[in-house]
Design a protein around this motif. Structure first.
Motif, PDB file in Angstrom:
ATOM      1  N   GLN A  58       0.822  -1.209   0.000  1.00  0.00           N
ATOM      2  CA  GLN A  58       0.000   0.000   0.000  1.00  0.00           C
ATOM      3  C   GLN A  58       0.857   1.260   0.000  1.00  0.00           C
ATOM      4  O   GLN A  58       0.577   2.223  -0.732  1.00  0.00           O
ATOM      5  N   VAL A  59       1.916   1.265   0.795  1.00  0.00           N
ATOM      6  CA  VAL A  59       2.798   2.440   0.824  1.00  0.00           C
ATOM      7  C   VAL A  59       3.541   2.583  -0.504  1.00  0.00           C
ATOM      8  O   VAL A  59       3.709   3.698  -1.033  1.00  0.00           O
ATOM      9  N   ASP A  60       4.001   1.466  -1.062  1.00  0.00           N
ATOM     10  CA  ASP A  60       4.683   1.521  -2.357  1.00  0.00           C
ATOM     11  C   ASP A  60       3.756   2.016  -3.456  1.00  0.00           C
ATOM     12  O   ASP A  60       4.188   2.746  -4.362  1.00  0.00           O
ATOM     13  N   ARG A  63       3.571   5.736  -3.222  1.00  0.00           N
ATOM     14  CA  ARG A  63       4.824   6.330  -3.689  1.00  0.00           C
ATOM     15  C   ARG A  63       4.920   6.266  -5.208  1.00  0.00           C
ATOM     16  O   ARG A  63       5.399   7.216  -5.856  1.00  0.00           O
ATOM     17  N   LEU A  64       4.488   5.177  -5.796  1.00  0.00           N
ATOM     18  CA  LEU A  64       4.515   5.046  -7.250  1.00  0.00           C
ATOM     19  C   LEU A  64       3.567   6.036  -7.916  1.00  0.00           C
ATOM     20  O   LEU A  64       3.878   6.573  -8.991  1.00  0.00           O
ATOM     21  N   ASP A  65       2.431   6.300  -7.298  1.00  0.00           N
ATOM     22  CA  ASP A  65       1.524   7.315  -7.841  1.00  0.00           C
ATOM     23  C   ASP A  65       2.159   8.692  -7.825  1.00  0.00           C
ATOM     24  O   ASP A  65       2.007   9.477  -8.772  1.00  0.00           O
ATOM     25  N   VAL A  66       2.884   9.001  -6.759  1.00  0.00           N
ATOM     26  CA  VAL A  66       3.580  10.293  -6.693  1.00  0.00           C
ATOM     27  C   VAL A  66       4.655  10.387  -7.774  1.00  0.00           C
ATOM     28  O   VAL A  66       4.812  11.418  -8.446  1.00  0.00           O
ATOM     29  N   GLU A  67       5.404   9.300  -7.955  1.00  0.00           N
ATOM     30  CA  GLU A  67       6.443   9.300  -8.988  1.00  0.00           C
ATOM     31  C   GLU A  67       5.837   9.408 -10.386  1.00  0.00           C
ATOM     32  O   GLU A  67       6.381  10.093 -11.253  1.00  0.00           O
ATOM     33  N   MET A  68       4.713   8.763 -10.613  1.00  0.00           N
ATOM     34  CA  MET A  68       4.045   8.861 -11.909  1.00  0.00           C
ATOM     35  C   MET A  68       3.584  10.281 -12.180  1.00  0.00           C
ATOM     36  O   MET A  68       3.734  10.812 -13.290  1.00  0.00           O
ATOM     37  N   SER A  69       3.023  10.927 -11.180  1.00  0.00           N
ATOM     38  CA  SER A  69       2.604  12.312 -11.341  1.00  0.00           C
ATOM     39  C   SER A  69       3.797  13.220 -11.614  1.00  0.00           C
ATOM     40  O   SER A  69       3.717  14.147 -12.442  1.00  0.00           O
ATOM     41  N   ALA A  70       4.918  12.967 -10.947  1.00  0.00           N
ATOM     42  CA  ALA A  70       6.118  13.773 -11.189  1.00  0.00           C
ATOM     43  C   ALA A  70       6.655  13.573 -12.609  1.00  0.00           C
ATOM     44  O   ALA A  70       7.109  14.528 -13.251  1.00  0.00           O
ATOM     45  N   MET A  71       6.604  12.341 -13.102  1.00  0.00           N
ATOM     46  CA  MET A  71       7.056  12.083 -14.471  1.00  0.00           C
ATOM     47  C   MET A  71       6.162  12.782 -15.494  1.00  0.00           C
ATOM     48  O   MET A  71       6.650  13.394 -16.465  1.00  0.00           O
ATOM     49  N   LEU A  72       4.854  12.735 -15.285  1.00  0.00           N
ATOM     50  CA  LEU A  72       3.954  13.443 -16.187  1.00  0.00           C
ATOM     51  C   LEU A  72       4.175  14.951 -16.136  1.00  0.00           C
ATOM     52  O   LEU A  72       4.141  15.632 -17.164  1.00  0.00           O
ATOM     53  N   PRO A 113      -7.754   0.616 -11.172  1.00  0.00           N
ATOM     54  CA  PRO A 113      -6.767   1.053 -10.167  1.00  0.00           C
ATOM     55  C   PRO A 113      -5.857   2.139 -10.715  1.00  0.00           C
ATOM     56  O   PRO A 113      -5.663   2.265 -11.931  1.00  0.00           O
ATOM     57  N   THR A 114      -5.316   2.921  -9.827  1.00  0.00           N
ATOM     58  CA  THR A 114      -4.318   3.909 -10.210  1.00  0.00           C
ATOM     59  C   THR A 114      -3.049   3.191 -10.675  1.00  0.00           C
ATOM     60  O   THR A 114      -2.892   1.987 -10.440  1.00  0.00           O
ATOM     61  N   PRO A 115      -2.133   3.887 -11.340  1.00  0.00           N
ATOM     62  CA  PRO A 115      -0.913   3.196 -11.804  1.00  0.00           C
ATOM     63  C   PRO A 115      -0.149   2.498 -10.684  1.00  0.00           C
ATOM     64  O   PRO A 115       0.325   1.372 -10.855  1.00  0.00           O
ATOM     65  N   GLY A 116      -0.029   3.157  -9.545  1.00  0.00           N
ATOM     66  CA  GLY A 116       0.667   2.506  -8.434  1.00  0.00           C
ATOM     67  C   GLY A 116      -0.082   1.304  -7.892  1.00  0.00           C
ATOM     68  O   GLY A 116       0.516   0.268  -7.598  1.00  0.00           O
ATOM     69  N   ASN A 117      -1.410   1.423  -7.771  1.00  0.00           N
ATOM     70  CA  ASN A 117      -2.202   0.286  -7.302  1.00  0.00           C
ATOM     71  C   ASN A 117      -2.168  -0.870  -8.291  1.00  0.00           C
ATOM     72  O   ASN A 117      -2.160  -2.043  -7.891  1.00  0.00           O
ATOM     73  N   ALA A 118      -2.163  -0.551  -9.583  1.00  0.00           N
ATOM     74  CA  ALA A 118      -2.110  -1.616 -10.586  1.00  0.00           C
ATOM     75  C   ALA A 118      -0.791  -2.384 -10.508  1.00  0.00           C
ATOM     76  O   ALA A 118      -0.757  -3.607 -10.651  1.00  0.00           O
ATOM     77  N   LEU A 119       0.297  -1.667 -10.285  1.00  0.00           N
ATOM     78  CA  LEU A 119       1.594  -2.345 -10.175  1.00  0.00           C
ATOM     79  C   LEU A 119       1.688  -3.194  -8.918  1.00  0.00           C
ATOM     80  O   LEU A 119       2.382  -4.215  -8.903  1.00  0.00           O
ATOM     81  N   MET A 120       1.003  -2.783  -7.865  1.00  0.00           N
ATOM     82  CA  MET A 120       1.019  -3.531  -6.612  1.00  0.00           C
ATOM     83  C   MET A 120      -0.160  -4.500  -6.477  1.00  0.00           C
ATOM     84  O   MET A 120      -0.374  -5.062  -5.412  1.00  0.00           O
ATOM     85  N   SER A 233      -6.285  -9.405  -7.589  1.00  0.00           N
ATOM     86  CA  SER A 233      -6.303 -10.815  -7.969  1.00  0.00           C
ATOM     87  C   SER A 233      -5.666 -11.622  -6.852  1.00  0.00           C
ATOM     88  O   SER A 233      -4.518 -11.366  -6.472  1.00  0.00           O
ATOM     89  N   PRO A 234      -6.375 -12.604  -6.298  1.00  0.00           N
ATOM     90  CA  PRO A 234      -5.799 -13.363  -5.183  1.00  0.00           C
ATOM     91  C   PRO A 234      -4.658 -14.278  -5.593  1.00  0.00           C
ATOM     92  O   PRO A 234      -3.882 -14.711  -4.749  1.00  0.00           O
ATOM     93  N   ASN A 235      -4.547 -14.578  -6.880  1.00  0.00           N
ATOM     94  CA  ASN A 235      -3.522 -15.512  -7.354  1.00  0.00           C
ATOM     95  C   ASN A 235      -2.288 -14.821  -7.906  1.00  0.00           C
ATOM     96  O   ASN A 235      -1.401 -15.480  -8.420  1.00  0.00           O
ATOM     97  N   MET A 236      -2.236 -13.513  -7.813  1.00  0.00           N
ATOM     98  CA  MET A 236      -1.110 -12.770  -8.362  1.00  0.00           C
ATOM     99  C   MET A 236      -0.125 -12.470  -7.252  1.00  0.00           C
ATOM    100  O   MET A 236      -0.473 -11.835  -6.263  1.00  0.00           O
ATOM    101  N   ASN A 237       1.085 -12.953  -7.404  1.00  0.00           N
ATOM    102  CA  ASN A 237       2.122 -12.719  -6.416  1.00  0.00           C
ATOM    103  C   ASN A 237       2.809 -11.394  -6.678  1.00  0.00           C
ATOM    104  O   ASN A 237       2.836 -10.893  -7.795  1.00  0.00           O
ATOM    105  N   ARG A 238       3.374 -10.860  -5.635  1.00  0.00           N
ATOM    106  CA  ARG A 238       4.107  -9.607  -5.753  1.00  0.00           C
ATOM    107  C   ARG A 238       5.477  -9.888  -6.349  1.00  0.00           C
ATOM    108  O   ARG A 238       6.317 -10.545  -5.741  1.00  0.00           O
ATOM    109  N   ALA A 239       5.698  -9.397  -7.558  1.00  0.00           N
ATOM    110  CA  ALA A 239       6.969  -9.624  -8.248  1.00  0.00           C
ATOM    111  C   ALA A 239       7.976  -8.583  -7.788  1.00  0.00           C
ATOM    112  O   ALA A 239       7.883  -7.407  -8.139  1.00  0.00           O
ATOM    113  N   VAL A 240       8.901  -9.012  -6.960  1.00  0.00           N
ATOM    114  CA  VAL A 240       9.909  -8.116  -6.419  1.00  0.00           C
ATOM    115  C   VAL A 240      11.280  -8.650  -6.778  1.00  0.00           C
ATOM    116  O   VAL A 240      11.585  -9.818  -6.545  1.00  0.00           O
ATOM    117  N   SER A 241      12.091  -7.808  -7.368  1.00  0.00           N
ATOM    118  CA  SER A 241      13.472  -8.163  -7.669  1.00  0.00           C
ATOM    119  C   SER A 241      14.381  -7.323  -6.786  1.00  0.00           C
ATOM    120  O   SER A 241      14.350  -6.095  -6.834  1.00  0.00           O
TER     121      SER A 241
END
Length: 354
Positions: A58-60, A63-72, A113-120, A233-241
């Motif tokens: 949720q926090v990420d 933060r991703l929404d803020v970064e997306m707004s800054a990029m735009l 979802p917002t861009p950050g929510n979609a990524l998470m 989606s309950p079956n989608m894992n968080r892809a973290v590298s």
């Protein structure tokens, strides 16, 4: 004997009263009431399944929404790069509000979802809605999205609220409401703004503590609207590298180590230590003999190192000899025991250091 038994059976049956004609109606009403109660109990909303949403996700997402707004915003500012400098500075609150409105319009308003929510892998769910009935509940993530009123209030509080607050602060600072020379009304407005800001920050802090404990509602707006973030989606894992993170940590620690050790290192001592392993030992004297080997400039007050007679600047040679008692010539690596002005007398080592 058989005749006696038949007479006895007929006499006993004649003593039993026959059932009334409406007996089947009473039996039907009794059984129908039981069946209806059983059917109603199966339709009672089942209690929601407790589900835990990762706080980091949720926090990420925020933060991703803020970064997306800054990029735009950065891309939009480049469009006006040929305009007069400072042209967009006075319209910066309007620009931020416009970008936030675009993100809201094409994400939350259309139930996406917002861009950050979609990524998470997150989405908003209306917690005020009735629980899902019966066997439809499987994971606890089911539930309707935000209503139209919730979406509108979300836009007014995030986009409109931030814009009004930014404009109010800039206007009050420009008019200098906080100065003591201002009228009592301006001072009262400035004090009210400070108090409102303090109350909001305190409420945000307490909401953060509750969020860290329960994992629900990142900010006050979500808590007031009962808009909770759940997994899309309950079956989608968080892809973290963690490759990039590990690389950043390694380079950060390495740079901090260098910043700590470099002031403690002496370049001349390192060069003297590595000189015996060098294949070309005459490389130190292959340069310009007229230039000072320390500052690489033409000596304004030339002095010679004794006994190798290599020329240095007076200040360069004196500071190095004063800093290191066993200073060696930067060209030939010979110990410098004294310094001599070019065409003058030799200064001893003790007088040189003093």
């Amino acid at each position: 004997m058989e005749r006696e038994n038949l007479v006895a059976a007929s006499s006993s049956s004649s003593t039993l009263n026959p059932p009334p004609e409406d007996a089947w109606i009473h039996a039907y009403e009794r059984l129908f009431a039981k069946w209806k109660s059983f059917a109603d109990s199966s339709q009672v909303p089942s209690p929601p399944i407790p589900v835990s949403i990762s706080r980091v996700n949720q926090v990420d997402a925020a933060r991703l929404d803020v970064e997306m707004s800054a990029m735009l915003k950065e891309q939009l500012v480049k469009v006006f790069s040929l305009m007069k400098p400072g042209f967009l500075f006075q319209y910066e609150p309007e620009l931020d509000a416009f970008l936030e409105f675009l993100i809201w319009r094409f994400s939350i308003w259309v139930d996406k979802p917002t861009p950050g929510n979609a990524l998470m892998n997150l989405r908003y769910r209306d917690e005020r809605a009735i629980a899902v009935r019966g066997k439809e509940v499987r994971t606890g993530l089911e539930g309707p999205g935000l209503t139209v009123s919730q979406k509108i209030w979300y836009c007014l509080s995030t986009v409109g609220g931030q814009y009004i607050w930014a404009r109010l602060q800039s206007f009050s600072a420009f008019r200098r409401w906080g100065d003591s020379e201002q009228t009592s009304l301006a001072r009262l407005a400035w004090t009210s703004i400070r108090h409102v800001e303090g109350v909001y920050r305190a409420a945000s802090f307490f909401n953060l503590l509750i969020f860290l404990y329960t994992g629900r509602y990142r900010n006050i707006i979500e808590r007031a609207l009962k808009a909770r973030l759940v997994y899309g989606s309950p079956n989608m894992n968080r892809a973290v590298s963690f490759e990039y993170m590990n690389r950043q940590l390694v380079w950060n620690e390495f740079s901090e180590m260098l910043l700590l050790l470099l002031p403690l290192l002496n370049s001349s001592s390192i060069k003297r230590l590595l000189l015996p392993f060098s294949k070309d030992k005459s490389s130190g004297s292959s340069g310009d003999e007229a230039a000072c080997p320390i500052c690489q400039g033409n000596p304004t007050i030339p002095f010679l190192a004794v006994p190798c007679q290599h020329r240095y600047c007076y200040y360069c040679l004196r500071t190095r000899c004063a800093a290191t008692t066993s200073f060696r010539c930067s060209r030939c690596n010979e110990p410098v025991i004294a310094m001599q002005r070019q065409g003058g007398l030799i200064s001893s080592l003790t007088s040189k250091i003093d």
